[in-house]
Design a protein around this motif. Structure first.
Motif, PDB file in Angstrom:
ATOM      1  N   HIS A 436     -38.550  -8.081  36.916  1.00  0.00           N
ATOM      2  CA  HIS A 436     -37.604  -6.962  37.173  1.00  0.00           C
ATOM      3  C   HIS A 436     -38.319  -5.583  36.386  1.00  0.00           C
ATOM      4  N   GLU A 437     -39.004  -5.737  35.151  1.00  0.00           N
ATOM      5  CA  GLU A 437     -39.539  -4.704  34.435  1.00  0.00           C
ATOM      6  C   GLU A 437     -40.592  -4.338  35.170  1.00  0.00           C
ATOM      7  N   ARG A 438     -41.467  -5.233  35.782  1.00  0.00           N
ATOM      8  CA  ARG A 438     -42.785  -4.619  36.068  1.00  0.00           C
ATOM      9  C   ARG A 438     -42.323  -4.138  37.804  1.00  0.00           C
ATOM     10  N   TYR A 439     -41.406  -4.276  38.198  1.00  0.00           N
ATOM     11  CA  TYR A 439     -41.026  -3.900  39.647  1.00  0.00           C
ATOM     12  C   TYR A 439     -40.308  -2.332  39.564  1.00  0.00           C
ATOM     13  N   LEU A 440     -39.692  -2.252  38.295  1.00  0.00           N
ATOM     14  CA  LEU A 440     -39.183  -0.937  38.045  1.00  0.00           C
ATOM     15  C   LEU A 440     -40.463   0.017  37.769  1.00  0.00           C
ATOM     16  N   THR A 441     -41.349  -0.491  36.970  1.00  0.00           N
ATOM     17  CA  THR A 441     -42.541   0.481  36.635  1.00  0.00           C
ATOM     18  C   THR A 441     -43.762   0.580  37.628  1.00  0.00           C
ATOM     19  N   GLU A 442     -43.966  -0.371  38.759  1.00  0.00           N
ATOM     20  CA  GLU A 442     -44.910  -0.530  39.354  1.00  0.00           C
ATOM     21  C   GLU A 442     -44.620  -0.220  40.884  1.00  0.00           C
ATOM     22  N   GLU A 443     -43.066  -0.497  41.266  1.00  0.00           N
ATOM     23  CA  GLU A 443     -42.819  -0.331  42.730  1.00  0.00           C
ATOM     24  C   GLU A 443     -41.877   0.828  42.799  1.00  0.00           C
ATOM     25  N   ILE A 444     -40.807   0.985  41.914  1.00  0.00           N
ATOM     26  CA  ILE A 444     -39.829   2.041  42.183  1.00  0.00           C
ATOM     27  C   ILE A 444     -40.276   3.380  41.657  1.00  0.00           C
ATOM     28  N   PHE A 445     -40.645   3.390  40.520  1.00  0.00           N
ATOM     29  CA  PHE A 445     -41.293   4.664  39.662  1.00  0.00           C
ATOM     30  C   PHE A 445     -42.640   4.883  39.941  1.00  0.00           C
ATOM     31  N   LYS A 446     -43.379   3.715  39.917  1.00  0.00           N
ATOM     32  CA  LYS A 446     -44.860   4.156  39.809  1.00  0.00           C
ATOM     33  C   LYS A 446     -45.260   4.706  38.458  1.00  0.00           C
ATOM     34  N   LYS A 447     -44.640   4.644  37.462  1.00  0.00           N
ATOM     35  CA  LYS A 447     -44.998   5.428  36.212  1.00  0.00           C
ATOM     36  C   LYS A 447     -44.312   4.388  35.210  1.00  0.00           C
ATOM     37  N   PRO A 448     -44.507   4.821  33.906  1.00  0.00           N
ATOM     38  CA  PRO A 448     -43.820   4.224  32.873  1.00  0.00           C
ATOM     39  C   PRO A 448     -42.398   4.819  32.792  1.00  0.00           C
ATOM     40  N   VAL A 449     -41.539   3.620  32.353  1.00  0.00           N
ATOM     41  CA  VAL A 449     -40.042   3.755  32.300  1.00  0.00           C
ATOM     42  C   VAL A 449     -39.641   3.349  30.950  1.00  0.00           C
ATOM     43  N   ILE A 450     -38.494   4.032  30.570  1.00  0.00           N
ATOM     44  CA  ILE A 450     -37.972   3.700  29.319  1.00  0.00           C
ATOM     45  C   ILE A 450     -36.425   3.451  29.885  1.00  0.00           C
ATOM     46  N   VAL A 451     -35.896   2.077  29.599  1.00  0.00           N
ATOM     47  CA  VAL A 451     -34.538   1.530  29.892  1.00  0.00           C
ATOM     48  C   VAL A 451     -33.689   1.584  28.476  1.00  0.00           C
ATOM     49  N   TYR A 452     -32.789   2.239  28.564  1.00  0.00           N
ATOM     50  CA  TYR A 452     -31.844   2.188  27.340  1.00  0.00           C
ATOM     51  C   TYR A 452     -30.508   1.875  27.560  1.00  0.00           C
ATOM     52  N   ASN A 453     -29.839   1.795  26.337  1.00  0.00           N
ATOM     53  CA  ASN A 453     -28.407   1.160  26.491  1.00  0.00           C
ATOM     54  C   ASN A 453     -28.068  -0.132  27.086  1.00  0.00           C
ATOM     55  N   TYR A 454     -28.688  -1.230  26.362  1.00  0.00           N
ATOM     56  CA  TYR A 454     -28.260  -2.454  26.704  1.00  0.00           C
ATOM     57  C   TYR A 454     -26.993  -3.234  26.461  1.00  0.00           C
ATOM     58  N   PRO A 455     -26.816  -4.211  27.261  1.00  0.00           N
ATOM     59  CA  PRO A 455     -25.413  -4.849  26.793  1.00  0.00           C
ATOM     60  C   PRO A 455     -25.796  -5.463  25.382  1.00  0.00           C
ATOM     61  N   LYS A 456     -24.669  -5.572  24.475  1.00  0.00           N
ATOM     62  CA  LYS A 456     -24.807  -5.815  23.298  1.00  0.00           C
ATOM     63  C   LYS A 456     -25.321  -7.379  22.864  1.00  0.00           C
ATOM     64  N   GLY A 457     -24.562  -8.065  24.168  1.00  0.00           N
ATOM     65  CA  GLY A 457     -24.880  -9.582  23.776  1.00  0.00           C
ATOM     66  C   GLY A 457     -26.270 -10.122  23.937  1.00  0.00           C
ATOM     67  N   ILE A 458     -27.151  -9.250  24.585  1.00  0.00           N
ATOM     68  CA  ILE A 458     -28.366  -9.881  24.802  1.00  0.00           C
ATOM     69  C   ILE A 458     -29.282  -9.025  23.621  1.00  0.00           C
ATOM     70  N   LYS A 459     -28.931  -8.457  22.592  1.00  0.00           N
ATOM     71  CA  LYS A 459     -29.905  -7.670  21.552  1.00  0.00           C
ATOM     72  C   LYS A 459     -29.220  -7.985  20.335  1.00  0.00           C
ATOM     73  N   ALA A 460     -30.165  -7.786  19.129  1.00  0.00           N
ATOM     74  CA  ALA A 460     -30.023  -8.112  17.933  1.00  0.00           C
ATOM     75  C   ALA A 460     -28.912  -7.404  17.234  1.00  0.00           C
ATOM     76  N   PHE A 461     -28.281  -7.956  16.220  1.00  0.00           N
ATOM     77  CA  PHE A 461     -27.171  -7.738  15.380  1.00  0.00           C
ATOM     78  C   PHE A 461     -27.297  -6.171  14.692  1.00  0.00           C
ATOM     79  N   TYR A 462     -28.470  -5.902  14.498  1.00  0.00           N
ATOM     80  CA  TYR A 462     -28.927  -4.522  13.716  1.00  0.00           C
ATOM     81  C   TYR A 462     -28.679  -3.338  14.752  1.00  0.00           C
ATOM     82  N   MET A 463     -28.618  -3.511  15.857  1.00  0.00           N
ATOM     83  CA  MET A 463     -28.665  -2.347  16.869  1.00  0.00           C
ATOM     84  C   MET A 463     -27.088  -1.675  16.892  1.00  0.00           C
ATOM     85  N   ARG A 464     -27.359  -0.380  16.827  1.00  0.00           N
ATOM     86  CA  ARG A 464     -25.696   0.406  16.873  1.00  0.00           C
ATOM     87  C   ARG A 464     -25.163   0.032  18.209  1.00  0.00           C
TER      88      ARG A 464
END
Length: 584
Positions: A436-464
């Motif tokens: 998924h990550e490579r498709y976003l950066t290689e196919e959809i945008f063809k450049k580096p991508v920063i994805v932000y604001n992830y679901p809290k359930g898949i991230k660590a306890f210390y994230m705001r």
């Protein structure tokens, strides 16, 4: 040239007349870089023979010599009258030679060569036993992992080593230029930063158990009767002292009796202590391992991240970073996983998620530009042998602003893809896979991508925790070839929210989420005595002068994979550790 002069000056000032004179060696990189400008100059060079061949019916030999300072070798010419040629020509032979830099005949590919007048040192090789092939014969990278102690002599691993060095140097340069302090965080830790539980344990209990078993075989533990006899003897010695005092005996007699009593009591203590010795790992009454008998008096591990510790310095010194080895006991055999790997982890006070993304983008672009400016020869080697687009990829990332999209938007874009079927179905709430990550950066945008604001359930306890209560202020930097290169977040600076996150994290480790609501879990944790104590120091950062702060981690080997186009992470770290292998 300046370095050679400085070495000569130090040697002249030395009073160590009883030592062998220092070697004034010139790097092959410097000889080749100067080219014909140094023709006629006498130098000493050292290196290992890549290829060697006798010419002119054995009257002289050509050696291609490499000292690792650059990709290209130096052609060295040695006459048979200077040294026996058969001892020099085997691939892998080390030589230290003195000679004159000369311009080669026109039409040859070398810009300079060295005519040897003296062979100073030779490290010979048994050509039949040497595991690396002669000349330009390619050896599979998988095979090279079986000779990890020699593989740095190959062109590929040598190029990777120089690229790795430049990326490390560029890392320190970037953070120094931007006002960061370098902090050495501990390798041995009692904290699990990621909550994955796949950590290597650090313990001396096994060695202690082996030592105890050996000691008990040689000198069995005393029996209860042995201890009782010793106690009786000590009692008798005590009575003797009392009688002497009552009889007003001489000080000399009383002191002698007291000394015997002391010796008897010490013997009782020693026997009682030894009677407790038992073979095997010590356990508590409830059957759990008694880590209070371990070296650190508690469980300890090899770190998976220096982030939690470096946060303590960020909350005092503002901008800091750590760069060191981390460890994961994950039984994975993929081309993207190692048990030991290096992480670059900056932490910034008074910084929100936007500041974090800005820093990560600037850092990644700095690394790419640095390689283009300082490692061109090795990058051209990678383009020729591994990935034709490697330099183009560096140019793209170093000069292109990164696209920034929310996780929700990224999922929406991926769900709308019709021309490709993903192996992992896309739904909101999943942890994006590499495809998924490579498709976003290689196919959809063809450049580096920063994805932000992830679901809290898949991230660590210390994230705001964000205001929507569903997402956290996390971000990942995605680049072509590897997908996720950087992962970071704004840290939770609110004490009450962080405490709840830690309690939830602890409950997830102990209870099934479908059986208990969060409130019940919290009560269960407190009732069950699962302590917050290991996290109290982390909570103190919020109790005493809490500050908004952010940080990220860059997997150093992943950066090298991205830069070089190499396919397996085991080939971009000097001594790879993975399940079943820990050579050297």
């Amino acid at each position: 040239m300046a370095a050679d002069a400085a070495t000569a000056e130090m040697a002249a000032a030395s009073l160590c007349d009883d030592l062998e004179p220092a070697t004034t060696r010139t790097r092959i990189r410097d000889v080749l870089a100067a080219g014909a400008a140094r023709a006629g100059e006498r130098v000493v060079v050292g290196g290992w023979v890549r290829t060697g061949r006798e010419q002119g019916k054995g009257s002289f030999a050509f050696l291609e010599l490499s000292d690792g300072s650059c990709a290209a070798p130096l052609q060295v010419i040695v006459d048979a009258s200077v040294h026996p040629l058969a001892r020099l020509t085997a691939t892998g032979t080390s030589v230290l030679v003195e000679g004159e830099i000369k311009e080669p005949p026109q039409g040859t590919k070398q810009n300079v060569e060295l005519k040897v007048s003296r062979v100073i040192e030779v490290g010979e090789v048994d050509a039949a036993a040497y595991p690396l092939p002669k000349g330009k014969v390619k050896i599979p990278l998988e095979t090279l992992r079986d000779v990890v102690h020699l593989r740095s002599r190959t062109n590929t691993i040598g190029a990777v080593a120089r690229i790795r060095h430049q990326l490390a140097y560029a890392t320190h340069s970037f953070f120094n230029e931007n006002g960061f302090l370098y902090v050495h965080t501990p390798i041995i830790t009692t904290s699990d930063c990621e909550g994955a539980g796949e950590m290597f344990q650090v313990t001396t209990l096994f060695s202690q158990a082996e030592k105890t078993e050996k000691e008990l075989k040689e000198n069995p533990a005393p029996s209860e009767s042995d201890v009782m006899e010793a106690k009786v003897l000590a009692q008798e010695k005590g009575n003797a002292v009392a009688q002497l005092k009552a009889a007003k005996a001489s000080k000399q007699d009383i002191d002698a009796a007291v000394a015997e009593l002391k010796k008897a009591k010490e013997n009782v203590s020693r026997l009682e202590e030894r009677s407790k010795l038992k073979p095997g790992i010590p356990h508590r009454d409830d059957g759990t391992v008694a880590f209070e008998n371990d070296f650190f008096k508690r469980q300890a591990f090899l770190t998976v991240s220096g982030q939690l510790q470096v946060e303590t310095y960020a909350c005092a010194l503002s901008s800091v970073y750590t760069f060191g080895p981390t460890f994961r006991a994950e039984n994975s055999h993929t081309s993207r996983h190692l048990a030991e790997f290096w992480m670059v982890e900056p932490e910034i006070a008074f910084a929100n998620l936007q500041d974090d993304m800005n820093c990560a983008e600037k850092y990644v672009q700095y690394l790419c530009k640095w390689l283009l400016d300082h490692c061109r020869e090795d990058m051209e080697f990678m383009v020729k042998n591994f990935d034709r687009s490697a330099i183009e990829r560096l140019q793209l990332v170093s000069s292109t602003p990164f696209v920034r999209i929310s996780y929700t938007k990224a999922v929406e874009l991926l769900k709308n893809v019709t021309g490709k079927k993903f192996e992992n179905p896309v739904e909101w709430g999943i942890d994006l896979a590499s495809e998924h990550e490579r498709y976003l950066t290689e196919e959809i945008f063809k450049k580096p991508v920063i994805v932000y604001n992830y679901p809290k359930g898949i991230k660590a306890f210390y994230m705001r925790l964000n205001d929507d209560q569903k997402t956290v202020a996390a971000m990942d930097v995605l680049v072509p070839k590897v997908g996720e290169l950087v992962g970071g977040s704004q840290r939770e600076e609110r004490l009450d929210v962080l405490k709840q996150s830690i309690l939830f994290e602890l409950s997830e480790m102990c209870f099934t989420a479908t059986l208990y609501s969060f409130e019940v879990k919290e009560l269960w944790i407190l009732d069950a005595g699962l302590p917050l104590e290991p996290y109290e120091w982390y909570l103190d950062l919020r109790r005493f002068g809490s500050v908004k702060h952010s940080g990220f981690g860059l997997g150093f080997e992943r950066m090298i994979l991205f830069a070089t186009g190499m396919e397996n992470i085991r080939d971009v770290i000097p001594f790879p550790r993975y399940p079943g292998r820990a050579d050297l």
